[in-house]
Design a protein around this motif. Structure first.
Motif, PDB file in Angstrom:
ATOM      1  N   LEU A   1       0.831  -1.204   0.000  1.00 26.56           N
ATOM      2  CA  LEU A   1       0.000   0.000   0.000  1.00 26.56           C
ATOM      3  C   LEU A   1       0.872   1.263   0.000  1.00 26.56           C
TER       4      LEU A   1
ATOM      5  N   TYR B   1       2.399   1.709  -3.408  1.00 25.22           N
ATOM      6  CA  TYR B   1       1.403   2.204  -4.367  1.00 25.22           C
ATOM      7  C   TYR B   1       1.217   3.712  -4.228  1.00 25.22           C
ATOM      8  N   THR B   2       1.185   4.201  -2.985  1.00 21.72           N
ATOM      9  CA  THR B   2       0.989   5.647  -2.781  1.00 21.72           C
ATOM     10  C   THR B   2       2.199   6.457  -3.245  1.00 21.72           C
TER      11      THR B   2
ATOM     12  N   SER C   1       4.285   9.887  -7.487  1.00 19.94           N
ATOM     13  CA  SER C   1       3.760  10.971  -6.652  1.00 19.94           C
ATOM     14  C   SER C   1       4.309  12.344  -7.042  1.00 19.94           C
TER      15      SER C   1
ATOM     16  N   THR D   1      -4.193  11.970 -10.330  1.00 24.97           N
ATOM     17  CA  THR D   1      -4.504  11.907  -8.903  1.00 24.97           C
ATOM     18  C   THR D   1      -5.860  11.246  -8.671  1.00 24.97           C
TER      19      THR D   1
ATOM     20  N   LYS E   1      -5.567   7.587  -9.328  1.00 28.55           N
ATOM     21  CA  LYS E   1      -4.846   6.926  -8.243  1.00 28.55           C
ATOM     22  C   LYS E   1      -5.728   6.736  -7.017  1.00 28.55           C
ATOM     23  N   ILE E   2      -6.560   7.719  -6.743  1.00 30.18           N
ATOM     24  CA  ILE E   2      -7.487   7.606  -5.608  1.00 30.18           C
ATOM     25  C   ILE E   2      -8.493   6.485  -5.850  1.00 30.18           C
TER      26      ILE E   2
ATOM     27  N   LEU F   1      -6.765   3.285  -5.311  1.00 26.75           N
ATOM     28  CA  LEU F   1      -6.550   3.071  -3.881  1.00 26.75           C
ATOM     29  C   LEU F   1      -7.818   2.544  -3.216  1.00 26.75           C
TER      30      LEU F   1
END
Length: 315
Positions: free
Chosen positions: A151, A154-155, A159, A167, A170-171, A174
């Protein structure tokens, strides 16, 4: 006269069938049976749990005190104390899981928990269950570390070059990953009772529990939500005084580091430790309630599968 005797025998047989461990239960019944396992003979259960609950409460209370005082600075003494009491707390958690399933084994044998002794509970079966719970906790800890690591990775991906569209994407990704983790976590709840109660190799039991957890995911979700709400609400209410004490203590230490004058009530730390000790002692039994309904859910799932395959229902 003979007819009355036959009817009485049939009544006893029906009661025995109703009381058997391996039978189909709805989610609410699994929860109530899990709670009753610990509360039906509460005083005896409390006595039998003392060899594990007292070390758990003491180590957890000291660990909380040390963690709160880390605000004032990290020293070698604090690191040693934190490591020692973390290890003790970990071992008592293993013991707690083994103890829950010793009580379950007493229930499976249809014996009275009120007649059990320390010698009958803390026998070879207890230590066999301790090894199983150790295996489960280690594997679970490894999986959690892997999941958290993935996790975090991944974040961090891309970035530095993120625009609005990336973004948003990606959210969304997630959220999907978290849903996958949640789905797996709910199915995973069936692993513990399978490892503890199923005979055979630990690895085979582990995989069987995971497969059945996915097959009966809806049932596992229902019991997980009910137990989480029950244990979460009760734990929060009982922990409120301890939370206040730790918050005041950490705030006071932070203020002192900034050079502010802080006047806490006399013997504040003593009362804080007593509050933490009582809270952790009660939390021990609340945590047992968190695990005990899973055993009855496991029994229900096993019985459903036995009957679906046309086998003789387990007694």
């Amino acid at each position: 006269m003979e007819q009355t005797t036959v009817q009485n025998n049939e009544t006893v047989e029906v009661k025995d069938q109703d009381n058997r461990f391996y039978k189909i239960r709805n989610t609410g019944k699994c929860l109530s049976e899990g709670v009753s396992l610990l509360t039906e003979n509460f005083l005896r259960m409390l006595f039998l749990s003392l060899p594990v609950s007292i070390p758990y409460a003491v180590s957890s209370a000291i660990l909380a005190m040390v963690a709160t005082n880390l605000v004032a600075g990290v020293t070698t003494e604090k690191i040693i104390m934190f490591s020692v009491f973390s290890s003790i707390s970990f071992l008592t958690l293993i013991g707690m899981l083994a103890l829950v399933y010793r009580f379950v084994e007493v229930r499976i044998a249809d014996e009275n928990l009120g007649k059990q002794t320390l010698k009958s509970i803390y026998n070879r079966r207890f230590f066999a269950l301790t090894l199983k719970s150790l295996f489960y906790v280690i594997i679970t800890a490894v999986l959690i570390c892997i999941a958290v690591g993935l996790l975090v990775l991944y974040t961090l991906i891309g970035s530095k070059e993120m625009d609005l569209d990336k973004t948003t994407l990606k959210i969304v990704g997630l959220v999907l990953i978290l849903l996958v983790f949640l789905t797996f976590a709910i199915a995973y709840r069936n692993v513990l009772p399978t490892v503890m109660l199923q005979k055979g190799s630990y690895l085979r039991s582990y995989l069987d529990g995971l497969k059945r957890g996915f097959r009966k995911w809806g049932k596992m979700m229902q019991i997980s939500v009910l137990v989480f709400i029950l244990v979460g609400v009760v734990s929060f209410l009982l922990s409120a005084p301890a939370i206040v004490f730790t918050f005041v203590q950490s705030s006071a230490l932070a203020s002192q580091l900034n050079g502010d004058a802080v006047n806490l009530p006399e013997h504040f730390e003593t009362w804080m430790f007593i509050t933490l000790l009582v809270t952790e002692f009660v939390t021990f039994f609340i945590t047992m309630v968190y695990f005990s309904p899973l055993s009855f859910t496991y029994a229900s799932i096993m019985t459903e599968e036995e009957e679906a395959e046309g086998a003789i229902p387990m007694v």
